[in-house]
Design an enzyme around this catalytic site. Structure first.
Site, PDB file in Angstrom:
ATOM      1  N   SER A  69     -33.019  57.446  22.656  1.00 50.78           N
ATOM      2  CA  SER A  69     -32.225  56.703  21.674  1.00 50.78           C
ATOM      3  C   SER A  69     -31.878  55.346  22.262  1.00 50.78           C
ATOM      4  O   SER A  69     -31.601  55.220  23.461  1.00 50.78           O
ATOM      5  CB  SER A  69     -30.984  57.495  21.255  1.00 50.78           C
ATOM      6  N   LEU A  70     -31.923  54.337  21.393  1.00 51.27           N
ATOM      7  CA  LEU A  70     -31.821  52.950  21.859  1.00 51.27           C
ATOM      8  C   LEU A  70     -30.693  52.205  21.152  1.00 51.27           C
ATOM      9  O   LEU A  70     -30.796  51.000  20.899  1.00 51.27           O
ATOM     10  CB  LEU A  70     -33.168  52.235  21.574  1.00 51.27           C
ATOM     11  N   GLY A  71     -29.623  52.921  20.815  1.00 55.01           N
ATOM     12  CA  GLY A  71     -28.485  52.283  20.145  1.00 55.01           C
ATOM     13  C   GLY A  71     -28.916  51.597  18.859  1.00 55.01           C
ATOM     14  O   GLY A  71     -29.664  52.171  18.056  1.00 55.01           O
ATOM     15  N   GLY A  92     -32.524  51.664  17.491  1.00 53.41           N
ATOM     16  CA  GLY A  92     -33.165  52.856  16.926  1.00 53.41           C
ATOM     17  C   GLY A  92     -33.544  53.880  17.968  1.00 53.41           C
ATOM     18  O   GLY A  92     -32.794  54.133  18.911  1.00 53.41           O
ATOM     19  N   GLY A 129     -25.089  59.695  19.233  1.00 54.34           N
ATOM     20  CA  GLY A 129     -26.159  60.467  19.875  1.00 54.34           C
ATOM     21  C   GLY A 129     -26.152  61.916  19.401  1.00 54.34           C
ATOM     22  O   GLY A 129     -27.205  62.510  19.150  1.00 54.34           O
ATOM     23  N   ASP A 130     -24.963  62.491  19.277  1.00 54.19           N
ATOM     24  CA  ASP A 130     -24.855  63.889  18.817  1.00 54.19           C
ATOM     25  C   ASP A 130     -25.346  64.004  17.372  1.00 54.19           C
ATOM     26  O   ASP A 130     -25.997  64.989  17.001  1.00 54.19           O
ATOM     27  CB  ASP A 130     -23.389  64.365  18.898  1.00 54.19           C
TER      28      ASP A 130
HETATM   29  N1  LIG Z   1     -25.105  49.825  16.228  1.00 56.59           N
HETATM   30  C1  LIG Z   1     -25.919  50.727  15.673  1.00 56.59           C
HETATM   31  N2  LIG Z   1     -26.523  50.451  14.490  1.00 56.59           N
HETATM   32  C2  LIG Z   1     -27.345  51.356  13.908  1.00 56.59           C
HETATM   33  N3  LIG Z   1     -27.639  52.559  14.435  1.00 56.59           N
HETATM   34  C3  LIG Z   1     -27.077  52.882  15.609  1.00 56.59           C
HETATM   35  C4  LIG Z   1     -26.186  51.992  16.296  1.00 56.59           C
HETATM   36  N4  LIG Z   1     -25.782  52.605  17.433  1.00 56.59           N
HETATM   37  C5  LIG Z   1     -26.388  53.815  17.451  1.00 56.59           C
HETATM   38  N5  LIG Z   1     -27.165  53.976  16.363  1.00 56.59           N
HETATM   39  C6  LIG Z   1     -27.988  55.151  16.017  1.00 56.59           C
HETATM   40  O1  LIG Z   1     -27.524  56.260  16.770  1.00 56.59           O
HETATM   41  C7  LIG Z   1     -28.560  56.718  17.654  1.00 56.59           C
HETATM   42  C8  LIG Z   1     -27.916  57.211  18.952  1.00 56.59           C
HETATM   43  O2  LIG Z   1     -27.190  56.176  19.537  1.00 56.59           O
HETATM   44  P1  LIG Z   1     -27.223  55.876  21.109  1.00 56.59           P
HETATM   45  O3  LIG Z   1     -26.101  54.923  21.380  1.00 56.59           O
HETATM   46  O4  LIG Z   1     -28.570  55.466  21.501  1.00 56.59           O
HETATM   47  O5  LIG Z   1     -26.966  57.347  21.706  1.00 56.59           O
HETATM   48  P2  LIG Z   1     -25.859  57.911  22.696  1.00 56.59           P
HETATM   49  O6  LIG Z   1     -24.603  58.025  21.869  1.00 56.59           O
HETATM   50  O7  LIG Z   1     -26.405  59.240  23.093  1.00 56.59           O
HETATM   51  O8  LIG Z   1     -25.740  56.929  23.814  1.00 56.59           O
HETATM   52  C9  LIG Z   1     -29.495  55.528  17.825  1.00 56.59           C
HETATM   53  O9  LIG Z   1     -30.792  55.955  18.174  1.00 56.59           O
HETATM   54  C10 LIG Z   1     -29.437  54.899  16.424  1.00 56.59           C
HETATM   55  O10 LIG Z   1     -30.294  55.595  15.529  1.00 56.59           O
HETATM   56  O1  LIG Z   2     -19.951  65.954  28.020  1.00 62.05           O
HETATM   57  P1  LIG Z   2     -19.891  64.476  28.252  1.00 62.05           P
HETATM   58  O2  LIG Z   2     -21.180  63.892  28.714  1.00 62.05           O
HETATM   59  O3  LIG Z   2     -18.727  64.114  29.146  1.00 62.05           O
HETATM   60  O4  LIG Z   2     -19.639  63.793  26.861  1.00 62.05           O
HETATM   61  C1  LIG Z   2     -18.588  64.185  26.030  1.00 62.05           C
HETATM   62  C2  LIG Z   2     -18.281  63.138  25.034  1.00 62.05           C
HETATM   63  O5  LIG Z   2     -19.448  62.852  24.283  1.00 62.05           O
HETATM   64  C3  LIG Z   2     -19.183  62.932  22.885  1.00 62.05           C
HETATM   65  O6  LIG Z   2     -19.695  64.172  22.436  1.00 62.05           O
HETATM   66  C4  LIG Z   2     -19.829  61.778  22.172  1.00 62.05           C
HETATM   67  O7  LIG Z   2     -21.199  61.722  22.546  1.00 62.05           O
HETATM   68  P2  LIG Z   2     -22.223  60.654  21.961  1.00 62.05           P
HETATM   69  O8  LIG Z   2     -21.449  59.392  21.661  1.00 62.05           O
HETATM   70  O9  LIG Z   2     -23.236  60.500  23.045  1.00 62.05           O
HETATM   71  O10 LIG Z   2     -22.804  61.250  20.730  1.00 62.05           O
HETATM   72  C5  LIG Z   2     -17.675  62.931  22.756  1.00 62.05           C
HETATM   73  O11 LIG Z   2     -17.232  63.659  21.645  1.00 62.05           O
HETATM   74  C6  LIG Z   2     -17.226  63.552  24.057  1.00 62.05           C
HETATM   75  O12 LIG Z   2     -15.975  63.074  24.437  1.00 62.05           O
END
Ligand SMILES: Nc1ncnc2c1ncn2[C@@H]1O[C@H](COP(=O)(O)OP(=O)(O)O)[C@@H](O)[C@H]1O
Ligand SMILES: O=P(O)(O)OC[C@H]1O[C@](O)(COP(=O)(O)O)[C@@H](O)[C@@H]1O
Length: 311
Positions: free
Chosen positions: A223-225, A228, A254-255
């Site tokens: 995942s790339l924020g 995408g 991410g979840d």
């Molecule tokens: N600013 C954003 N705009 C649109 N989609 C987003 C944005 N940030 C995250 N996403 C969506 O959420 C997915 C997971 O976000 P990401 O930040 O990569 O994961 P994680 O929370 O595990 O670090 C991305 O692949 C994208 O589809």
């Molecule tokens: O288990 P970790 O890695 O400490 O992460 C827990 C945190 O991640 C989250 O599940 C959010 O995760 P994402 O933003 O990556 O989807 C929070 O609800 C929680 O506080």
């Protein structure tokens, strides 16, 4: 017995979500409280899947002193509760959004699980996977869990349910990979940590993902924020890009993406369609404060706006 989807959250958390105009490190900061929610990675995945009308069994550990909001959430959403109790409190993680939109996560370590508690959990957890088609193991590990024991546990789960989706970070991610989960979803930073060098272009990210596939992880989704996500398997690779989105909170994006992947797979979508759906559902989630999907019309509109290209 269990549902088709089982999620494991070994180290859940309450998320204390606040807004601070501009965080000054080492100074007093005034924060307005936006929410205080039962969360943690696998629990967030379960929550989104319930909104997408799936039945989910959720398991892991929960502190017995502050369990109420979790129990309430599970009964409200009809999540089958298979959590083991640990004496003490489930941790509180702090998530602060600033005016600039940047989010600072303070993820605390939480309770300790001793060897006996781990052994009995690990054994008992294998007994309710008979109907599971997908098992999701998400998040960090509590203190006290041995990394080799964790990896062996994943390997045992795979013998009952081969489709294990694994989303973790740091040492737990490296340990879990030894069991070769069926699908992993690191973000770009987690992938960098895993390979041990910086990845500065999509081609470098793709190559690192292919290396993992060639080492036996069947599906690697990076995942790339806001950019995408990339899905790499032996047969195909796809990149999905969301439109520019108004960001309210990226906590749980991410979840939500993992939940979207599970939904696509269980709906027999192709890899391409699954990635489009997962990208859409997670992009939609950043425009709202909490975790979950309430507006299906907006979701369908978002699906239409995802750009998909062969990787
Ligand atoms: N600013 C954003 N705009 C649109 N989609 C987003 C944005 N940030 C995250 N996403 C969506 O959420 C997915 C997971 O976000 P990401 O930040 O990569 O994961 P994680 O929370 O595990 O670090 C991305 O692949 C994208 O589809
Ligand atoms: O288990 P970790 O890695 O400490 O992460 C827990 C945190 O991640 C989250 O599940 C959010 O995760 P994402 O933003 O990556 O989807 C929070 O609800 C929680 O506080």
């Amino acid at each position: 017995m269990s549902h088709r989807i089982v999620t494991f959250t070994l180290n859940p958390a309450y998320d204390l979500i606040g807004y601070c105009q501009n965080i000054e490190l080492g100074d007093v900061n005034l924060v307005s409280t936006n929410d205080f929610l039962p969360a943690g990675k696998g629990i967030n995945v379960a929550k989104v899947l319930c909104d997408l009308e799936h039945k989910v069994t959720a398991s892991g550990f929960l502190g017995d002193l502050n369990r109420e909001a979790f129990s309430h959430l599970f009964s409200q959403l009809g999540i089958e509760d298979k959590f083991s109790a640990i004496a003490g409190r489930t941790r509180i993680n702090v998530k602060l959004t600033e005016e600039s939109g940047s989010v600072t996560d303070l993820n605390f370590s939480g309770f300790t699980v001793d060897n006996n508690q781990w052994q009995s959990f690990a054994e008992q957890s294998l007994s309710f996977l008979s109907d599971a088609e997908i098992v999701v193991i998400s998040g960090s590990l509590p203190k006290g869990i041995d990394l080799t024991a964790f990896s062996n546990w994943i390997a045992k789960i795979k013998t009952i349910c081969p489709k294990v989706i694994f989303d973790s970070s740091r040492d737990a991610l490296a340990a879990g990979l030894k069991a070769k989960p069926w699908l992993i979803k690191p973000n770009d930073k987690e992938l960098e940590m895993l390979v041990g060098y910086s990845l500065s272009s999509i081609d470098e990210i793709k190559k690192a993902a292919f290396d993992l596939v060639s080492r036996g992880i069947e599906n690697v989704i990076v995942s790339l924020g806001s950019k995408g996500a990339l899905w790499v398997s032996k047969q195909e690779a796809w990149i999905a890009k969301p439109p520019k989105c108004k960001v309210t909170s990226t906590v749980g994006a991410g979840d939500t993406m993992v939940a979207g992947i599970v939904h696509g797979l269980l709906s027999n979508y192709s890899i391409k369609q699954t990635l489009i759906f997962a990208c859409a559902v997670s992009a939609l989630s950043v425009s709202q404060a909490g975790v979950g999907i309430s507006d299906k019309t907006k979701l369908n509109e978002m699906i239409e706006q995802i750009e998909i290209i062969a990787g």
